[in-house]
Write a protein that holds these residues in place. Structure first.
Motif, PDB file in Angstrom:
ATOM      1  N   ARG A  25       0.818  -1.208   0.000  1.00 46.10           N
ATOM      2  CA  ARG A  25       0.000   0.000   0.000  1.00 46.10           C
ATOM      3  C   ARG A  25       0.853   1.260   0.000  1.00 46.10           C
ATOM      4  O   ARG A  25       1.856   1.336   0.714  1.00 46.10           O
ATOM      5  CB  ARG A  25      -0.869   0.013   1.269  1.00 46.10           C
ATOM      6  CG  ARG A  25      -2.336   0.256   1.012  1.00 46.10           C
ATOM      7  CD  ARG A  25      -3.180  -0.236   2.177  1.00 46.10           C
ATOM      8  NE  ARG A  25      -2.741   0.285   3.461  1.00 46.10           N
ATOM      9  CZ  ARG A  25      -3.064   1.491   3.924  1.00 46.10           C
ATOM     10  NH1 ARG A  25      -3.811   2.303   3.217  1.00 46.10           N
ATOM     11  NH2 ARG A  25      -2.635   1.875   5.110  1.00 46.10           N
ATOM     12  N   SER A  47      -4.715   9.126  13.772  1.00 43.25           N
ATOM     13  CA  SER A  47      -4.002   7.856  13.837  1.00 43.25           C
ATOM     14  C   SER A  47      -4.023   7.162  12.477  1.00 43.25           C
ATOM     15  O   SER A  47      -5.061   7.106  11.820  1.00 43.25           O
ATOM     16  CB  SER A  47      -4.692   6.978  14.888  1.00 43.25           C
ATOM     17  OG  SER A  47      -3.986   5.779  15.021  1.00 43.25           O
ATOM     18  N   GLY A  48      -2.879   6.683  12.043  1.00 42.66           N
ATOM     19  CA  GLY A  48      -2.789   5.947  10.781  1.00 42.66           C
ATOM     20  C   GLY A  48      -2.578   6.815   9.555  1.00 42.66           C
ATOM     21  O   GLY A  48      -2.485   6.308   8.436  1.00 42.66           O
ATOM     22  N   LYS A  51       2.190   9.679  10.054  1.00 38.10           N
ATOM     23  CA  LYS A  51       3.159  10.521  10.757  1.00 38.10           C
ATOM     24  C   LYS A  51       4.458   9.760  11.050  1.00 38.10           C
ATOM     25  O   LYS A  51       5.552  10.242  10.755  1.00 38.10           O
ATOM     26  CB  LYS A  51       2.561  11.039  12.081  1.00 38.10           C
ATOM     27  CG  LYS A  51       1.292  11.852  11.912  1.00 38.10           C
ATOM     28  CD  LYS A  51       0.753  12.346  13.249  1.00 38.10           C
ATOM     29  CE  LYS A  51       0.294  11.257  14.198  1.00 38.10           C
ATOM     30  NZ  LYS A  51      -0.847  10.454  13.726  1.00 38.10           N
ATOM     31  N   THR A  53       5.555   7.058   9.705  1.00 41.92           N
ATOM     32  CA  THR A  53       6.201   6.661   8.448  1.00 41.92           C
ATOM     33  C   THR A  53       7.042   7.819   7.908  1.00 41.92           C
ATOM     34  O   THR A  53       8.183   7.628   7.477  1.00 41.92           O
ATOM     35  CB  THR A  53       5.131   6.254   7.411  1.00 41.92           C
ATOM     36  OG1 THR A  53       4.311   5.234   7.986  1.00 41.92           O
ATOM     37  CG2 THR A  53       5.758   5.751   6.131  1.00 41.92           C
TER      38      THR A  53
HETATM   39  N1  LIG Z   1       4.495  -2.717   8.359  1.00 42.14           N
HETATM   40  C1  LIG Z   1       3.469  -2.206   7.701  1.00 42.14           C
HETATM   41  N2  LIG Z   1       2.969  -2.783   6.578  1.00 42.14           N
HETATM   42  C2  LIG Z   1       1.931  -2.245   5.924  1.00 42.14           C
HETATM   43  N3  LIG Z   1       1.325  -1.102   6.299  1.00 42.14           N
HETATM   44  C3  LIG Z   1       1.749  -0.506   7.386  1.00 42.14           C
HETATM   45  C4  LIG Z   1       2.851  -0.998   8.158  1.00 42.14           C
HETATM   46  N4  LIG Z   1       3.056  -0.165   9.188  1.00 42.14           N
HETATM   47  C5  LIG Z   1       2.131   0.813   9.086  1.00 42.14           C
HETATM   48  N5  LIG Z   1       1.350   0.603   8.015  1.00 42.14           N
HETATM   49  C6  LIG Z   1       0.243   1.476   7.556  1.00 42.14           C
HETATM   50  O1  LIG Z   1       0.792   2.710   7.187  1.00 42.14           O
HETATM   51  C7  LIG Z   1      -0.110   3.768   7.520  1.00 42.14           C
HETATM   52  C8  LIG Z   1       0.620   4.851   8.253  1.00 42.14           C
HETATM   53  O2  LIG Z   1       1.056   4.355   9.520  1.00 42.14           O
HETATM   54  P1  LIG Z   1       1.839   5.268  10.554  1.00 42.14           P
HETATM   55  O3  LIG Z   1       2.310   4.395  11.643  1.00 42.14           O
HETATM   56  O4  LIG Z   1       2.846   6.059   9.808  1.00 42.14           O
HETATM   57  O5  LIG Z   1       0.667   6.230  11.047  1.00 42.14           O
HETATM   58  P2  LIG Z   1       0.648   7.302  12.237  1.00 42.14           P
HETATM   59  O6  LIG Z   1       0.090   8.560  11.674  1.00 42.14           O
HETATM   60  O7  LIG Z   1       1.993   7.362  12.860  1.00 42.14           O
HETATM   61  O8  LIG Z   1      -0.413   6.687  13.256  1.00 42.14           O
HETATM   62  P3  LIG Z   1      -0.477   6.789  14.885  1.00 42.14           P
HETATM   63  O9  LIG Z   1      -0.987   8.166  15.211  1.00 42.14           O
HETATM   64  O10 LIG Z   1      -1.475   5.742  15.249  1.00 42.14           O
HETATM   65  O11 LIG Z   1       0.889   6.516  15.425  1.00 42.14           O
HETATM   66  C9  LIG Z   1      -1.241   3.128   8.325  1.00 42.14           C
HETATM   67  O12 LIG Z   1      -2.379   3.058   7.519  1.00 42.14           O
HETATM   68  C10 LIG Z   1      -0.720   1.776   8.690  1.00 42.14           C
HETATM   69  O13 LIG Z   1      -1.768   0.836   8.693  1.00 42.14           O
END
Ligand SMILES: Nc1ncnc2c1ncn2[C@@H]1O[C@H](COP(=O)(O)OP(=O)(O)OP(=O)(O)O)[C@@H](O)[C@H]1O
Ligand SMILES: [Mg+2]
Length: 264
Positions: A25, A47-48, A51, A53
């Motif tokens: 994805r 969330s998600g 950030k 990433t």
């Molecule tokens: N190892 C992985 N494989 C596939 N998708 C992933 C993986 N890790 C995260 N994701 C997806 O990547 C997207 C971004 O995740 P990320 O952890 O960067 O979000 P975030 O904004 O930091 O969320 P949070 O506030 O919950 O910490 C999410 O939709 C998550 O499901």
């Protein structure tokens, strides 16, 4: 005419067409933004939204990154950036069964190994503990500290080696309002006294008001890259949270030239 290119770049981070794929994805979609030096930039979004990433891409630990991503004048992940960036991950990374000073000494040894560096390490450890105002708790086990104090230990680890850029992933999550305020005051003190650049993520919108600049994210896209004041003015909102919701609604509106399905 002045030649600006001769001076050090004023941007700590410059991203162009930055795209990240996780699994199969796409989670960051062609982002363009900059993070100015010496300021506190908040990375906000639900969330998600991507950030962590984005932060991992900036510190060079994220796979499948494409586009341009320049950090402190180097490509992200460049070996010379290691000591110039302090990174605190979302998961706690300090050891409960060690004291504050032992934790710091351990990470200092990883960062700056060798017997010759022992004095320098000790100095850095003492300074980092003082920076986060934990000198009186230096010999306490981390497991016996409060949530706010533990967050400050993580921050002290990131401050070892006096990095130019601090990337903090949700450093205030789970803290009460007083501790959150104190921690934000500490970020500002470090930014102003050291000229350090901060990139701090949060999904708590009221923390946005404490940042010099904001990157607002949703579903792997940037909704805004602006100051809190400019954002509120542009959207006619009173708070950044309201401004964010306004931008979400705006992004949902169909574009004039978008092809739409004909009703059946
Ligand atoms: N190892 C992985 N494989 C596939 N998708 C992933 C993986 N890790 C995260 N994701 C997806 O990547 C997207 C971004 O995740 P990320 O952890 O960067 O979000 P975030 O904004 O930091 O969320 P949070 O506030 O919950 O910490 C999410 O939709 C998550 O499901
Ligand atoms: Mg995250």
């Amino acid at each position: 005419m002045m030649n600006y290119s001769a001076s050090p770049p004023e941007r700590a981070v410059r991203a162009q067409d930055l795209t990240v794929v996780r699994g199969t994805r796409k989670v960051l979609h062609a982002l363009d933004f900059t993070v100015p030096r010496g300021q506190i930039t908040g990375l906000l979004g639900p969330s998600g939204c991507g950030k962590s990433t984005l932060m991992r891409a900036i510190v060079g630990t994220q796979a499948k990154v494409t586009g341009t991503l320049e950090v402190l004048g180097q490509p992200a992940g460049h070996a010379t950036l290691r000591s110039r960036i302090g990174y605190v991950t979302q998961a706690p990374s300090v050891y409960d069964d060690l004291t504050v000073r032992q934790n710091l000494a351990y990470f200092a040894a990883v960062l700056d190994p060798g017997r010759a560096a022992a004095d320098r390490r000790q100095e850095n450890v003492t300074r980092a503990i003082a920076d986060v105002d934990l000198t009186t708790r230096a010999d306490a086990l981390v497991g016996n500290l409060s949530g706010g104090q533990r967050s400050r230990v993580s921050l002290a680890v990131a401050l070892l080696g006096a990095p130019e850029l601090l990337v903090l992933d949700e450093p205030t999550v789970g803290l009460d309002p007083v501790l959150r305020r104190d921690l934000w005051a500490l970020f500002h003190t470090i930014a102003s006294t050291r000229g350090a650049t901060f990139l701090i993520s949060s999904h708590v919108m009221d923390e946005a008001e404490r940042c010099h600049r904001l990157l607002l994210m949703r579903d792997g896209e940037l909704l805004a890259d602006d100051t809190p004041d400019a954002l509120r003015t542009r959207t006619g909102a009173e708070t950044v949270e309201e401004a964010f919701l306004h931008l979400v609604d705006e992004a949902k509106k169909p574009q004039p030239n978008t092809k739409r399905k004909q009703p059946q």
